[in-house]
Scaffold this motif. Structure first.
Motif, PDB file in Angstrom:
ATOM      1  N   ARG A 147      49.471  30.784  11.097  1.00  0.00           N
ATOM      2  CA  ARG A 147      50.754  31.636  11.553  1.00  0.00           C
ATOM      3  C   ARG A 147      51.648  31.708  10.604  1.00  0.00           C
ATOM      4  O   ARG A 147      52.667  32.190  10.507  1.00  0.00           O
TER       5      ARG A 147
ATOM      6  N   LYS B 188      53.189  34.128   8.235  1.00  0.00           N
ATOM      7  CA  LYS B 188      54.091  35.329   8.798  1.00  0.00           C
ATOM      8  C   LYS B 188      53.316  36.564   9.178  1.00  0.00           C
ATOM      9  O   LYS B 188      53.694  37.350  10.121  1.00  0.00           O
TER      10      LYS B 188
ATOM     11  N   SER C 186      43.253  29.982  11.125  1.00  0.00           N
ATOM     12  CA  SER C 186      43.309  29.463  12.480  1.00  0.00           C
ATOM     13  C   SER C 186      43.225  30.675  13.359  1.00  0.00           C
ATOM     14  O   SER C 186      43.139  31.831  13.353  1.00  0.00           O
ATOM     15  N   ARG C 187      42.811  30.270  14.795  1.00  0.00           N
ATOM     16  CA  ARG C 187      42.740  31.186  15.993  1.00  0.00           C
ATOM     17  C   ARG C 187      43.594  32.307  16.139  1.00  0.00           C
ATOM     18  O   ARG C 187      43.469  33.480  16.351  1.00  0.00           O
TER      19      ARG C 187
ATOM     20  N   HIS D 263      37.802  32.932  11.961  1.00  0.00           N
ATOM     21  CA  HIS D 263      38.409  31.785  12.780  1.00  0.00           C
ATOM     22  C   HIS D 263      37.630  30.376  12.651  1.00  0.00           C
ATOM     23  O   HIS D 263      36.243  30.456  13.006  1.00  0.00           O
ATOM     24  N   VAL D 264      37.967  29.387  12.465  1.00  0.00           N
ATOM     25  CA  VAL D 264      37.205  27.974  12.414  1.00  0.00           C
ATOM     26  C   VAL D 264      38.188  27.300  13.298  1.00  0.00           C
ATOM     27  O   VAL D 264      39.378  27.337  13.739  1.00  0.00           O
TER      28      VAL D 264
ATOM     29  N   GLN E 140      37.265  24.646  17.073  1.00  0.00           N
ATOM     30  CA  GLN E 140      36.672  24.264  18.317  1.00  0.00           C
ATOM     31  C   GLN E 140      35.860  25.762  18.826  1.00  0.00           C
ATOM     32  O   GLN E 140      34.881  25.554  19.439  1.00  0.00           O
ATOM     33  N   THR E 141      36.971  26.609  18.953  1.00  0.00           N
ATOM     34  CA  THR E 141      36.233  27.974  19.444  1.00  0.00           C
ATOM     35  C   THR E 141      35.566  28.893  18.412  1.00  0.00           C
ATOM     36  O   THR E 141      35.162  30.014  18.634  1.00  0.00           O
TER      37      THR E 141
ATOM     38  N   SER F 222      49.014  24.236  11.607  1.00  0.00           N
ATOM     39  CA  SER F 222      49.803  23.198  12.061  1.00  0.00           C
ATOM     40  C   SER F 222      48.787  21.784  12.000  1.00  0.00           C
ATOM     41  O   SER F 222      49.291  20.588  12.042  1.00  0.00           O
TER      42      SER F 222
ATOM     43  N   GLN G 297      42.489  21.566  18.405  1.00  0.00           N
ATOM     44  CA  GLN G 297      41.388  22.644  18.396  1.00  0.00           C
ATOM     45  C   GLN G 297      41.108  23.136  17.100  1.00  0.00           C
ATOM     46  O   GLN G 297      39.706  23.477  16.928  1.00  0.00           O
ATOM     47  N   HIS G 298      41.808  23.224  16.296  1.00  0.00           N
ATOM     48  CA  HIS G 298      41.701  23.438  14.863  1.00  0.00           C
ATOM     49  C   HIS G 298      40.810  22.405  14.158  1.00  0.00           C
ATOM     50  O   HIS G 298      40.006  22.490  13.475  1.00  0.00           O
TER      51      HIS G 298
ATOM     52  N   ASN H   7      52.463  22.481   4.008  1.00  0.00           N
ATOM     53  CA  ASN H   7      53.142  22.884   5.067  1.00  0.00           C
ATOM     54  C   ASN H   7      54.559  22.563   5.138  1.00  0.00           C
ATOM     55  O   ASN H   7      54.928  21.257   4.446  1.00  0.00           O
TER      56      ASN H   7
ATOM     57  N   ASP I  31      57.766  24.903   1.170  1.00  0.00           N
ATOM     58  CA  ASP I  31      57.460  26.345   1.671  1.00  0.00           C
ATOM     59  C   ASP I  31      56.301  27.238   0.963  1.00  0.00           C
ATOM     60  O   ASP I  31      56.227  27.041  -0.064  1.00  0.00           O
ATOM     61  N   LEU I  32      55.245  27.488   1.790  1.00  0.00           N
ATOM     62  CA  LEU I  32      53.996  28.029   1.241  1.00  0.00           C
ATOM     63  C   LEU I  32      54.305  29.309   0.363  1.00  0.00           C
ATOM     64  O   LEU I  32      53.538  29.403  -0.627  1.00  0.00           O
TER      65      LEU I  32
HETATM   66  C1  LIG Z   1      40.836  26.160  24.816  1.00  0.00           C
HETATM   67  C2  LIG Z   1      41.639  26.491  23.166  1.00  0.00           C
HETATM   68  C3  LIG Z   1      40.556  26.376  22.148  1.00  0.00           C
HETATM   69  C4  LIG Z   1      41.077  26.681  20.910  1.00  0.00           C
HETATM   70  N1  LIG Z   1      40.433  26.792  19.812  1.00  0.00           N
HETATM   71  C5  LIG Z   1      41.173  26.978  18.449  1.00  0.00           C
HETATM   72  C6  LIG Z   1      40.307  26.939  17.321  1.00  0.00           C
HETATM   73  O1  LIG Z   1      39.043  26.949  17.433  1.00  0.00           O
HETATM   74  N2  LIG Z   1      40.981  27.278  16.134  1.00  0.00           N
HETATM   75  C7  LIG Z   1      42.319  27.278  16.074  1.00  0.00           C
HETATM   76  O2  LIG Z   1      42.620  27.264  14.854  1.00  0.00           O
HETATM   77  N3  LIG Z   1      43.082  27.081  17.079  1.00  0.00           N
HETATM   78  C8  LIG Z   1      42.513  26.932  18.231  1.00  0.00           C
HETATM   79  N4  LIG Z   1      43.288  26.911  19.538  1.00  0.00           N
HETATM   80  C9  LIG Z   1      44.728  27.141  19.169  1.00  0.00           C
HETATM   81  C10 LIG Z   1      45.474  26.061  18.841  1.00  0.00           C
HETATM   82  O3  LIG Z   1      45.727  25.205  19.799  1.00  0.00           O
HETATM   83  C11 LIG Z   1      46.713  26.134  17.862  1.00  0.00           C
HETATM   84  O4  LIG Z   1      47.608  27.109  18.741  1.00  0.00           O
HETATM   85  C12 LIG Z   1      46.620  26.894  16.716  1.00  0.00           C
HETATM   86  O5  LIG Z   1      45.418  26.243  15.873  1.00  0.00           O
HETATM   87  C13 LIG Z   1      47.667  27.245  15.984  1.00  0.00           C
HETATM   88  O6  LIG Z   1      47.655  27.770  14.901  1.00  0.00           O
HETATM   89  P1  LIG Z   1      48.488  27.784  13.741  1.00  0.00           P
HETATM   90  O7  LIG Z   1      48.497  26.357  13.092  1.00  0.00           O
HETATM   91  O8  LIG Z   1      47.977  28.865  12.748  1.00  0.00           O
HETATM   92  O9  LIG Z   1      50.125  28.177  14.160  1.00  0.00           O
HETATM   93  P2  LIG Z   1      51.288  27.376  14.686  1.00  0.00           P
HETATM   94  O10 LIG Z   1      51.029  26.424  15.486  1.00  0.00           O
HETATM   95  O11 LIG Z   1      52.260  28.383  14.895  1.00  0.00           O
HETATM   96  O12 LIG Z   1      51.604  26.626  12.904  1.00  0.00           O
HETATM   97  C14 LIG Z   1      52.037  27.189  12.165  1.00  0.00           C
HETATM   98  C15 LIG Z   1      52.302  26.148  11.176  1.00  0.00           C
HETATM   99  O13 LIG Z   1      52.812  26.838   9.802  1.00  0.00           O
HETATM  100  C16 LIG Z   1      53.701  26.074   9.511  1.00  0.00           C
HETATM  101  N5  LIG Z   1      54.838  26.807   8.505  1.00  0.00           N
HETATM  102  C17 LIG Z   1      55.513  27.804   8.963  1.00  0.00           C
HETATM  103  N6  LIG Z   1      56.019  28.638   7.831  1.00  0.00           N
HETATM  104  C18 LIG Z   1      55.463  28.024   6.812  1.00  0.00           C
HETATM  105  C19 LIG Z   1      56.029  28.193   5.516  1.00  0.00           C
HETATM  106  N7  LIG Z   1      56.799  29.143   4.982  1.00  0.00           N
HETATM  107  N8  LIG Z   1      55.475  27.184   4.635  1.00  0.00           N
HETATM  108  C20 LIG Z   1      54.615  26.317   4.778  1.00  0.00           C
HETATM  109  N9  LIG Z   1      54.362  25.962   6.365  1.00  0.00           N
HETATM  110  C21 LIG Z   1      54.656  26.894   7.345  1.00  0.00           C
HETATM  111  C22 LIG Z   1      54.583  25.367  10.610  1.00  0.00           C
HETATM  112  O14 LIG Z   1      55.181  24.196  10.167  1.00  0.00           O
HETATM  113  C23 LIG Z   1      53.276  25.153  11.552  1.00  0.00           C
HETATM  114  O15 LIG Z   1      52.864  23.981  11.303  1.00  0.00           O
HETATM  115  C24 LIG Z   1      42.735  26.647  20.772  1.00  0.00           C
HETATM  116  C25 LIG Z   1      43.511  26.430  21.929  1.00  0.00           C
HETATM  117  C26 LIG Z   1      42.978  26.410  23.056  1.00  0.00           C
HETATM  118  C27 LIG Z   1      43.855  26.131  24.144  1.00  0.00           C
END
Ligand SMILES: Cc1cc2nc3c(=O)[nH]c(=O)nc-3n(C[C@H](O)[C@H](O)[C@H](O)COP(=O)(O)OP(=O)(O)OC[C@H]3O[C@@H](n4cnc5c(N)ncnc54)[C@H](O)[C@@H]3O)c2cc1C
Length: 317
Positions: free
Chosen positions: A203, A206, A228-229, A242-243, A245-246, A261, A265-266, A280, A298-299
């Protein structure tokens, strides 16, 4: 007694996962003092090459190429009986996973999935990762027949032997219950479960319009893209990327995570990667605890610079 390996095909050709499974089958057969036999079903171009990876015999059963786990499980268990195999090996792929349980029931076999070690002679014990890769468990299979699936990218296919002529095995396939109406295949990339190099983003990107730099990095490295999911949930990227747990569980040699992040689960689906690189901007991001190398930044600044450096390195080497 023999080790029988089901060698999967994709669009009629032997898959990389099949080469890994046969390589493993050969190591298992050596440990158990027996031979490794490979089995293909339907069209399987390149099946003769399985001899190079350790199969002493390669058999093919004529059947539809449309995968039906009930039909294939019936064929494989009958083949094991006919060929005197008491250990059946599958890749831990989606078809391998759907077949292993069914074959184990038919053979009254004990089963271990996603194993990472060769069975020991005598007590037939194998290791596998547990608690999302945080620990290892040793499973001892006491039944006469055994079924195993092999964790992907654990046993590298190594060709050392020679081709083996493919023999036909006469087994009547039961009637199919599944009718395949359409198949769509992503062309030109290594599928995620088989990929050795993966560039993944979350995420922090953006929006989907920013993925060009991730695709560019994957292109330079010859890597497969993942996400990520939440990224797949909001359709920034296709669901097959999507990689976790799920999602797809992967085990590449290199996993680069950009703007992810590192939620548990990821990590559950990626923490078996050999080398993890995290980019990150948050130094407290949980992913850094699992990382071998990390860039805090910053990515949108780091990734373009990294791409330029990778291009330069590639042109000089
Ligand atoms: C039952 C269940 C199963 C799940 N299964 C999965 C699964 O299989 N896979 C999965 O991925 N998730 C899964 N999730 C979701 C998981 O809990 C997290 O919500 C998800 O992995 C977060 O995705 P993210 O890291 O992309 O987003 P975010 O949590 O929003 O993290 C974004 C990251 O990007 C960083 N960032 C932001 N802007 C910048 C920038 N400009 N430069 C550098 N870094 C930046 C932030 O610091 C942050 O660490 C599951 C959740 C549940 C409840």
């Amino acid at each position: 007694m023999a080790v029988l390996v089901f060698a999967e095909s994709l669009t009629g050709s032997i898959k990389k996962a099949a080469l890994e499974a046969v390589t493993y089958g050969n190591l298992a057969a050596q440990a158990l003092g027996t031979e490794c036999i490979a089995l293909t079903i339907g069209t399987a171009e390149g099946a003769d090459k399985l001899g190079q990876y350790g199969a002493s015999k390669v058999y093919n059963v004529a059947a539809s190429d449309d995968f039906d786990s009930q039909v294939y499980a019936a064929i494989i268990s009958k083949a094991a009986e006919q060929l005197g195999a008491d250990c059946v090996v599958f890749a831990h792929s989606s078809s391998g996973k759907s077949l292993a349980g069914r074959v184990a029931v038919r053979m009254e076999a004990g089963m271990a999935s996603a194993v990472i070690s060769v069975p020991t002679a005598g007590n037939f014990s194998v290791q596998k990762g547990v608690f999302s890769g945080k620990g290892f468990a040793t499973y001892e299979i006491k039944s006469t027949n055994k079924v195993l699936t092999i964790a992907p990218n654990t046993f590298r296919p190594e060709a050392s032997g020679s081709d083996v002529a493919v023999e036909t095995l006469a087994i009547e396939a039961p009637a199919a219950r599944v009718k395949v109406k359409e198949q769509s295949t992503v062309e030109g990339i290594v599928p995620l479960p088989e990929a050795e190099l993966v560039v993944s983003a979350g995420r922090g990107m953006k929006g989907p319009e920013n993925w060009g730099m991730i695709e560019e990095m994957a292109d330079i490295l010859g890597a497969t893209t993942a996400c990520s999911r939440p990224v797949a949930d909001v359709h920034w990227r296709p669901h097959h990327e999507h990689v976790g747990q799920t999602g797809v569980a992967i085990r590449p040699t290199l996993y680069i995570a950009v703007g992810i992040s590192g939620a548990i689960q990821h990590l559950a689906g990626v923490n078996q990667s050999k080398v993890i690189v995290v980019i990150n901007k948050d130094p407290e991001a949980p992913f850094f605890k699992a990382a071998d190398y990390g860039v805090v930044g910053d990515l949108f600044e780091v990734v373009p610079r990294l791409n330029e450096a990778l291009k330069k390195f590639k042109s000089q080497n």
